[in-house]
Design an enzyme around this catalytic site. Structure first.
Site, PDB file in Angstrom:
ATOM      1  N   GLY A   1       0.764  -1.236   0.000  1.00  0.00           N
ATOM      2  CA  GLY A   1       0.000   0.000   0.000  1.00  0.00           C
ATOM      3  C   GLY A   1       0.797   1.289   0.000  1.00  0.00           C
ATOM      4  O   GLY A   1       0.219   2.367  -0.110  1.00  0.00           O
ATOM      5  N   ASP A   2       2.115   1.221   0.155  1.00  0.00           N
ATOM      6  CA  ASP A   2       2.915   2.455   0.085  1.00  0.00           C
ATOM      7  C   ASP A   2       4.162   2.147  -0.758  1.00  0.00           C
ATOM      8  O   ASP A   2       4.104   1.265  -1.625  1.00  0.00           O
ATOM      9  CB  ASP A   2       3.215   2.966   1.507  1.00  0.00           C
ATOM     10  CG  ASP A   2       3.339   4.480   1.541  1.00  0.00           C
ATOM     11  OD1 ASP A   2       4.130   5.017   0.741  1.00  0.00           O
ATOM     12  OD2 ASP A   2       2.660   5.151   2.349  1.00  0.00           O
ATOM     13  N   ASP A   3       5.262   2.848  -0.537  1.00  0.00           N
ATOM     14  CA  ASP A   3       6.439   2.586  -1.374  1.00  0.00           C
ATOM     15  C   ASP A   3       6.805   1.093  -1.303  1.00  0.00           C
ATOM     16  O   ASP A   3       7.022   0.560  -0.220  1.00  0.00           O
ATOM     17  CB  ASP A   3       7.639   3.413  -0.892  1.00  0.00           C
ATOM     18  CG  ASP A   3       7.414   4.909  -1.036  1.00  0.00           C
ATOM     19  OD1 ASP A   3       6.454   5.318  -1.712  1.00  0.00           O
ATOM     20  OD2 ASP A   3       8.216   5.673  -0.463  1.00  0.00           O
TER      21      ASP A   3
END
Ligand SMILES: *[C@@H]1O[C@H](CO)[C@@H](O)[C@H](O)[C@H]1NC(C)=O
Ligand SMILES: *[C@@H]1O[C@H](CO)[C@@H](O)[C@H](O)[C@H]1NC(C)=O
Ligand SMILES: *[C@@H]1O[C@H](CO)[C@@H](O)[C@H](O)[C@H]1NC(C)=O
Ligand SMILES: *[C@@H]1O[C@H](CO)[C@@H](O)[C@H](O)[C@H]1NC(C)=O
Ligand SMILES: *[C@@H]1O[C@H](CO)[C@@H](O)[C@H](O)[C@H]1NC(C)=O
Ligand SMILES: *[C@@H]1O[C@H](CO)[C@@H](O)[C@H](O)[C@H]1NC(C)=O
Ligand SMILES: *[C@@H]1O[C@H](CO)[C@@H](O)[C@H](O)[C@H]1NC(C)=O
Ligand SMILES: *[C@@H]1O[C@H](CO)[C@@H](O)[C@H](O)[C@H]1NC(C)=O
Ligand SMILES: *[C@@H]1O[C@H](CO)[C@@H](O)[C@H](O)[C@H]1NC(C)=O
Ligand SMILES: *[C@@H]1O[C@H](CO)[C@@H](O)[C@H](O)[C@H]1NC(C)=O
Ligand SMILES: *[C@@H]1O[C@H](CO)[C@@H](O)[C@H](O)[C@H]1NC(C)=O
Ligand SMILES: *[C@@H]1O[C@H](CO)[C@@H](O)[C@H](O)[C@H]1NC(C)=O
Length: 433
Positions: free
Chosen positions: A238-240
């Protein structure tokens, strides 16, 4: 052998309860093994003790720390197992972090960058760590995803593990799930191979932002490190997915399968006023980017104007990102493809996008294909104070199934002499992500 037996027997009774007698290992002439006991309410003491007792060996007689099969290790306090030498780490069980948020907020250990902190700092030379494809680190992250309720970089929220000062080491075949925050930092490290990993941090209660699963749950972040390889990872975070930050050099990221996230991230960087940081010689290749990914890759720097303090404030940093090659990307209905933004600022303040003196140059995208819901192949917002040079596209395409067209827009701001493409448009909007 005899010498170690005596050494072990001379340990206090408490230590003996967690330390099996050193056993013979056929792969080396004679090795010292600590099997970590899982029965304590808080296994962190036994874990630290095992590394203290078996984690400082010689190349001739390596040590071994074993987490037992099917055992659950509850970790209720921060751990610092650094300065290890010549140790094999076998994770056969699961480490599960406790959910006492107030304890962690007050006690997480400093990572040494961006005011970030961690639940476990782990470091050493000639370490071989394996989880056999089933050994698991579980951050119990759902309580954190609920608690922060969308607050970016909540102060004191811990990364699951920080590999700090790792040299000449291999970390492999481990599952990292429900990380409290970033899954791992790799910092002050050199010559490290991290391979065959499964990372999944998913907010099962709500979706945050685009199609994210959770916030600040990066797969891995590299800082102050050289010659680091990430091979064969599955990441749903969900992020980097994997990020190279300050002073990351000679980084190889290959054979990746990414499900949710922002893709490969260069940065954020340029956060420290007046400091000079670089990202150089990075290859990212053979990446499959699935349908809930925001980008396949993006670059992000702070503006040239310093506002507030890290993690959520900063700016005014110097340096460059150079010689980064992103090749063989397969796009599977991604919502964005590739972006550069030099607009990052305190609490998402807008403007000042042309002020960063951090330079981005010699970036190559080659052999990208597949499907996207975006018609924008390039969204390149470079800083007017330091335009991008040497941005090259070679054989990059994306098909948009909904209307049977090919993505065709190259949006540019301060892109000097693009190679292999022509800018079709100016920027449509400010991207301060
Ligand atoms: C954490 O620190 C805050 C402020 O210093 C304090 O009020 C709180 O009692 C502490 N909590 C724990 C569990 O130590
Ligand atoms: C971990 O322990 C080492 C050795 O005692 C110490 O030098 C280091 O500062 C500690 N790291 C953190 C983050 O507390
Ligand atoms: C979470 O944040 C939203 C808005 O950002 C707010 O409406 C909601 O009440 C918050 N939930 C909790 C439990 O604080
Ligand atoms: C880079 O690290 C790898 C281990 O991942 C090692 O085999 C290799 O020799 C290192 N390269 C250099 C130039 O030191
Ligand atoms: C890739 O990693 C997975 C575990 O995450 C493993 O099962 C698989 O065998 C690895 N593939 C290769 C080619 O090593
Ligand atoms: C990650 O976990 C979620 C929730 O458990 C699950 O739905 C998803 O399929 C997992 N992703 C991968 C790549 O295994
Ligand atoms: C590309 O990566 C996948 C795993 O994501 C792997 O199965 C495949 O063998 C890799 N291809 C090459 C050419 O290395
Ligand atoms: C980062 O790299 C730059 C350029 O090599 C160097 O000047 C700087 O001291 C490095 N910073 C740190 C904190 O190592
Ligand atoms: C980048 O790679 C080249 C070629 O291997 C090498 O000469 C150069 O020193 C590397 N740069 C850095 C910063 O390590
Ligand atoms: C760029 O980096 C790659 C490794 O990613 C290296 O092989 C190459 O030599 C570097 N090129 C230059 C000009 O340093
Ligand atoms: C951490 O944040 C505080 C303010 O919250 C600031 O004074 C300090 O300089 C920051 N430290 C680092 C290392 O960024
Ligand atoms: C096709 O769909 C994309 C994505 O929705 C849109 O941006 C683009 O303008 C469309 N192209 C045409 C010719 O309608």
């Amino acid at each position: 052998m005899q010498k170690q037996l005596i050494a072990a027997l001379s340990l206090p009774a408490l230590a003996l309860s967690v330390l099996s007698t050193p056993s013979h290992d056929h792969t080396t002439s004679c090795s010292k093994t600590c099997v970590v006991d899982s029965s304590a309410h808080d296994a962190s003491y036994a874990i630290e003790r095992a590394f203290r007792d078996c984690g400082h060996e010689t190349a001739e007689k390596r040590g071994k720390v074993v987490f037992k099969k099917n055992e659950l290790y509850n970790v209720r306090r921060v751990m610092n197992t650094t300065g290890l030498t010549n140790v094999d780490v076998e994770i056969h069980g699961t480490l599960l972090w406790d959910t006492n948020i107030h304890y962690w907020l007050n006690n997480s250990l400093p990572v040494g960058y961006q005011n970030q902190s961690t639940a476990w700092v782990f470091g050493g030379e000639n370490v071989y760590w394996t989880g056999f494809d089933y050994g698991t680190l579980d951050g119990n992250g759902q309580v954190w995803y609920d608690f922060i309720n969308g607050t970016n970089n909540y102060p004191g929220r811990p990364h699951q593990i920080s590999y700090a000062g790792m040299k000449n080491s291999v970390i492999e075949k481990t599952r990292f799930v429900q990380s409290q925050m970033w899954t791992m930092t790799v910092i002050h490290s050199e010559n490290v191979l991290l391979q065959d990993m499964y990372v999944n941090s998913t907010d099962t209660k709500r979706e945050v932002g685009f199609d994210f699963s959770s916030l600040n749950t990066d797969g891995a972040d590299v800082i102050y490190s050289n010659n680091i390889t990430f091979r064969n990872w599955t990441i749903d975070c969900g992020d980097d997915n994997i990020s190279t930050k300050a002073n990351s050099t000679n980084i190889l990221i290959e054979n990746q399968d990414w499900y949710t996230g922002l893709g490969f991230a260069m940065g954020s960087i340029g956060q420290y006023d007046g400091e000079y940081e670089t990202v150089e010689n990075v290859t990212v290749r053979n990446v499959t980017v699935h349908d809930r990914m925001r980008y396949a890759a993006y670059f992000k720097t702070w503006t040239g104007v310093s506002r507030g303090y890290p993690p959520n404030g900063g700016g005014g940093g110097l340096g460059y990102a150079a010689n980064i090659t992103l090749s063989d990307f397969k796009l599977d209905n991604t919502s964005g493809i590739f972006a550069i933004t030099q607009c990052t600022s305190y609490n998402d303040a807008r403007g000042e996008c042309d002020t960063s003196k951090f330079n981005i140059r010699d970036i190559t995208l080659e052999n990208w294909s597949g499907t996207s819901t975006s018609a924008v192949l390039a969204e390149l917002q470079c800083s007017g104070a330091s335009p991008c040079t040497g941005i090259k596209y070679n054989n990059v395409s994306a098909y948009i199934p909904s209307n049977n067209t090919m993505a065709s827009h190259y949006l540019c701001g301060n892109v000097s002499e693009p190679i292999g493409f022509e800018c079709t448009d100016g920027l449509w909007e400010e991207n301060n992500r």
